[in-house]
Design an enzyme around this catalytic site. Structure first.
Site, PDB file in Angstrom:
ATOM      1  N   LYS A  22      11.895  72.052  21.694  1.00 32.26           N
ATOM      2  CA  LYS A  22      11.403  70.737  21.243  1.00 32.26           C
ATOM      3  C   LYS A  22      10.489  70.132  22.305  1.00 32.26           C
ATOM      4  O   LYS A  22       9.380  69.684  22.003  1.00 32.26           O
ATOM      5  CB  LYS A  22      12.587  69.803  21.019  1.00 32.26           C
ATOM      6  N   ASN A  23      10.943  70.147  23.562  1.00 29.31           N
ATOM      7  CA  ASN A  23      10.195  69.438  24.607  1.00 29.31           C
ATOM      8  C   ASN A  23       8.955  70.182  25.063  1.00 29.31           C
ATOM      9  O   ASN A  23       8.122  69.625  25.771  1.00 29.31           O
ATOM     10  CB  ASN A  23      11.122  69.118  25.776  1.00 29.31           C
ATOM     11  N   ARG A 123      12.907  53.797  31.029  1.00 29.22           N
ATOM     12  CA  ARG A 123      11.882  54.846  30.866  1.00 29.22           C
ATOM     13  C   ARG A 123      10.468  54.244  30.859  1.00 29.22           C
ATOM     14  O   ARG A 123       9.745  54.325  29.882  1.00 29.22           O
ATOM     15  CB  ARG A 123      12.157  55.660  29.606  1.00 29.22           C
ATOM     16  N   ASP A 308      19.560  66.972  30.465  1.00 27.90           N
ATOM     17  CA  ASP A 308      19.737  67.117  29.023  1.00 27.90           C
ATOM     18  C   ASP A 308      20.934  67.970  28.665  1.00 27.90           C
ATOM     19  O   ASP A 308      21.265  68.110  27.484  1.00 27.90           O
ATOM     20  CB  ASP A 308      18.486  67.721  28.369  1.00 27.90           C
ATOM     21  N   ARG A 400      17.043  65.154  15.548  1.00 27.78           N
ATOM     22  CA  ARG A 400      15.841  65.059  16.395  1.00 27.78           C
ATOM     23  C   ARG A 400      15.656  66.325  17.222  1.00 27.78           C
ATOM     24  O   ARG A 400      14.550  66.706  17.542  1.00 27.78           O
ATOM     25  CB  ARG A 400      15.964  63.859  17.345  1.00 27.78           C
TER      26      ARG A 400
HETATM   27  C1  EPZ Z   1      11.399  64.513  29.407  1.00 25.49           C
HETATM   28  O1  EPZ Z   1      11.362  63.107  29.242  1.00 25.49           O
HETATM   29  C2  EPZ Z   1      12.216  65.042  28.241  1.00 25.49           C
HETATM   30  N1  EPZ Z   1      11.549  64.688  26.983  1.00 25.49           N
HETATM   31  C3  EPZ Z   1      13.619  64.442  28.277  1.00 25.49           C
HETATM   32  O2  EPZ Z   1      14.362  65.030  27.226  1.00 25.49           O
HETATM   33  C4  EPZ Z   1      14.269  64.821  29.613  1.00 25.49           C
HETATM   34  O3  EPZ Z   1      15.548  64.219  29.687  1.00 25.49           O
HETATM   35  C5  EPZ Z   1      13.389  64.323  30.764  1.00 25.49           C
HETATM   36  O4  EPZ Z   1      12.054  64.870  30.632  1.00 25.49           O
HETATM   37  C6  EPZ Z   1      13.936  64.715  32.124  1.00 25.49           C
HETATM   38  O5  EPZ Z   1      14.031  66.112  32.196  1.00 25.49           O
HETATM   39  C7  EPZ Z   1      10.474  65.399  26.589  1.00 25.49           C
HETATM   40  O6  EPZ Z   1      10.039  66.323  27.256  1.00 25.49           O
HETATM   41  C8  EPZ Z   1       9.864  64.998  25.281  1.00 25.49           C
HETATM   42  P1  EPZ Z   1      10.688  61.868  32.971  1.00 25.49           P
HETATM   43  P2  EPZ Z   1      10.372  62.221  30.175  1.00 25.49           P
HETATM   44  O7  EPZ Z   1       9.345  61.237  32.905  1.00 25.49           O
HETATM   45  O8  EPZ Z   1       9.112  62.961  30.404  1.00 25.49           O
HETATM   46  C9  EPZ Z   1      11.637  57.772  35.097  1.00 25.49           C
HETATM   47  C10 EPZ Z   1      15.780  65.103  25.376  1.00 25.49           C
HETATM   48  O9  EPZ Z   1      16.990  64.872  25.301  1.00 25.49           O
HETATM   49  N2  EPZ Z   1      10.206  57.491  34.907  1.00 25.49           N
HETATM   50  O10 EPZ Z   1      10.860  63.116  33.772  1.00 25.49           O
HETATM   51  O11 EPZ Z   1      10.287  60.870  29.582  1.00 25.49           O
HETATM   52  C11 EPZ Z   1      12.379  57.727  33.768  1.00 25.49           C
HETATM   53  O12 EPZ Z   1      12.733  56.407  33.460  1.00 25.49           O
HETATM   54  C12 EPZ Z   1      14.883  64.183  26.191  1.00 25.49           C
HETATM   55  O13 EPZ Z   1      15.198  66.080  24.860  1.00 25.49           O
HETATM   56  C13 EPZ Z   1       9.635  56.388  35.546  1.00 25.49           C
HETATM   57  O14 EPZ Z   1      10.299  55.659  36.256  1.00 25.49           O
HETATM   58  O15 EPZ Z   1      11.220  62.178  31.505  1.00 25.49           O
HETATM   59  C14 EPZ Z   1      13.586  58.596  34.030  1.00 25.49           C
HETATM   60  O16 EPZ Z   1      14.588  57.828  34.651  1.00 25.49           O
HETATM   61  C15 EPZ Z   1      15.636  62.970  26.706  1.00 25.49           C
HETATM   62  N3  EPZ Z   1       8.310  56.119  35.359  1.00 25.49           N
HETATM   63  C16 EPZ Z   1      13.041  59.644  35.017  1.00 25.49           C
HETATM   64  O17 EPZ Z   1      11.830  59.105  35.556  1.00 25.49           O
HETATM   65  C17 EPZ Z   1       7.508  56.928  34.574  1.00 25.49           C
HETATM   66  O18 EPZ Z   1       6.304  56.663  34.461  1.00 25.49           O
HETATM   67  C18 EPZ Z   1      12.719  60.984  34.359  1.00 25.49           C
HETATM   68  O19 EPZ Z   1      11.738  60.731  33.394  1.00 25.49           O
HETATM   69  C19 EPZ Z   1       8.104  58.035  33.940  1.00 25.49           C
HETATM   70  C20 EPZ Z   1       9.449  58.298  34.123  1.00 25.49           C
END
Ligand code: EPZ
Length: 422
Positions: A22-23, A123, A308, A400
């Site tokens: 998915k991701n 996020r 995840d 999802r």
């Molecule tokens: C991706 O989300 C995945 N989603 C998530 O999977 C996964 O949990 C996550 O990466 C971490 O591995 C997809 O790929 C579609 P991040 P993403 O940016 O890109 C903070 C699932 O269950 N952050 O690595 O949104 C954020 O708040 C989903 O399939 C900022 O602070 O994750 C979080 O605490 C859930 N500022 C941490 O970083 C930003 O600009 C990790 O977020 C971006 C993120």
């Protein structure tokens, strides 16, 4: 709303096919916006999030067709009519923000709604914005939307991210493929989904190296051409189903699984007394001897333990021998499955980002509620091992990220059915 009824039914045996990630698919699909030529994805998973991304791309004017029962996605962004990703779609799925980098790179402008918070955390998008601004974009936040412009086009730059964000890495890499000059992205995320994206972009003519490491180098090109790409296997679905024989007993082979996708997770299972072996067709998983042992878990960016899989691992630890401490370091609120597991007789204490689980011999079936995608499947895993019936409500969360859950688990002997809601 539909629910799922699971009845503890002893050991599981057989094979489970693992779908495309998915991701990975959610970042590969927006890549079509980078080129006027067709991009076709094979091995795509059949999920509601993919349908949401399809609707978003179509709202921009892209042609997106789903073929072969959804396993092939044929896209063309030849004549886009809009560069605005609307709140109504983005609020449903945060990954909609992955159109920002491609739109900015191709058209020099993009208007993308802020995703808004979600169950597991605030996020924000600051890391995305910082990276794109380093490439010369001007981004203004107005009325809940990011208004991004790069009138003279993006320019390559050296940029170090404060945190190895997956989505920010994907947006910045996609944008940099069409920037003038070279971009060096430091502290980049290393997830296999990013490696898959880069492999696809390279097929489209992008010049990129270093994917899978913390430093990715992109030499901008004038245009990208079409391609066909097979979506990488879903390591989170893989890890989820590896836990089914771990929590129930028996032996299950996960078809399409590769150890390189789940190294740290498999090592943790091994320490808990669960063997994971590579076979011709995937990964075979079985308990080594009787009850699993409690192990501690800390979630980290890849190649660390995946956030995840934290909820699913907690379900296993609820029935392990001993005390397990799970520390969630990626999201600020990702223990909502804990109180639901407690309803099933689990012994869990949550303090901030740490959950302490004292294993119990058996869980008891109960009515529980899914709160987010991965929490929903951790409750199903618990139900598979529990005595009696467990009803998991709000399974739209499940749809999802997991295709054909009932069919896949029935196939290895689980007693599980989907109950149509009103
Ligand atoms: C991706 O989300 C995945 N989603 C998530 O999977 C996964 O949990 C996550 O990466 C971490 O591995 C997809 O790929 C579609 P991040 P993403 O940016 O890109 C903070 C699932 O269950 N952050 O690595 O949104 C954020 O708040 C989903 O399939 C900022 O602070 O994750 C979080 O605490 C859930 N500022 C941490 O970083 C930003 O600009 C990790 O977020 C971006 C993120």
């Amino acid at each position: 709303m539909d629910s799922i009824l699971v009845t503890g039914n002893g050991p599981l045996n057989g094979q489970i096919p693992i779908a495309g990630a998915k991701n990975a698919c959610l970042t590969l699909m927006p890549a079509t916006l980078l080129s006027e030529e067709p991009l076709t994805l094979t091995n795509a998973p059949r999920l509601s999030d993919i349908k949401t991304m399809t609707a978003l791309l179509q709202s921009l004017g892209a042609e997106v067709s789903s073929l072969q029962d959804g396993q092939v996605i044929a896209m063309s962004s030849h004549n886009l009519t809009s560069q605005t990703a609307d709140y109504d779609i983005v609020r449903k799925m945060r990954a909609s923000n992955l159109v920002l980098g491609p739109l900015l790179a191709r058209f020099g402008q993009a208007v993308v709604s802020l995703p808004g918070g979600c169950a597991i955390g605030a996020r924000p998008m600051d890391l995305h914005m910082e990276g794109l601004e380093a490439l010369g974009a001007e981004i203004e936040l107005k009325d809940g939307y990011l208004h991004a412009r790069a009138p003279g086009g993006l320019k390559g730059a050296v940029h170090e991210m404060r945190f190895a964000s997956v989505g920010a890495t994907e947006n910045i890499v996609m944008a940099a493929t069409l920037a003038k000059g070279t971009t060096v992205l430091k502290n980049a995320a290393r997830e296999p989904e990013i490696v898959d994206l880069v492999e696809c972009l390279r097929k489209m003519g992008a010049q990129i190296s270093g994917e899978g490491s913390s430093t990715i180098e992109i030499h901008g090109v004038d245009r990208l051409h079409g391609a066909t790409h097979q979506v990488v296997t879903d390591r989170i679905e893989l890890g989820t189903y590896m836990l089914a024989p771990a929590i129930c007993g028996g032996e299950v082979e996960l078809l399409g699984g590769r150890m390189s996708l789940v190294d740290s997770f498999a090592a943790k299972l091994d320490a808990a007394g669960v063997s994971v072996t590579e076979t011709q067709n995937g990964l075979k998983v079985a308990r080594k001897n009787g009850r699993v042992q409690a192990v501690d878990v800390v979630t980290e960016p890849f190649p660390g333990f995946p956030t995840d899989l934290q909820a699913q691992m907690m379900a296993l630890m609820c029935t392990a021998e001993g005390v397990s401490v799970l520390e969630e370091r990626i999201f600020e609120n990702r223990f909502m499955h804990a109180p639901e597991l407690v309803r099933m007789g689990a012994n869990i204490e949550v303090h901030g980002g740490t959950a302490t689980v004292t294993g119990v011999e058996t869980l008891k079936g109960a009515r529980v509620m899914a709160t987010d995608l991965r929490a929903s499947v951790s409750l199903i895993l618990a139900g598979l091992a529990a005595e009696g019936e467990t009803t998991v409500s709000r399974v739209y969360h499940l749809d999802r990220g997991y295709e054909h859950v009932v069919r896949k688990l029935e196939g290895v002997g689980a007693k599980i059915e989907r109950i149509k809601g009103e």
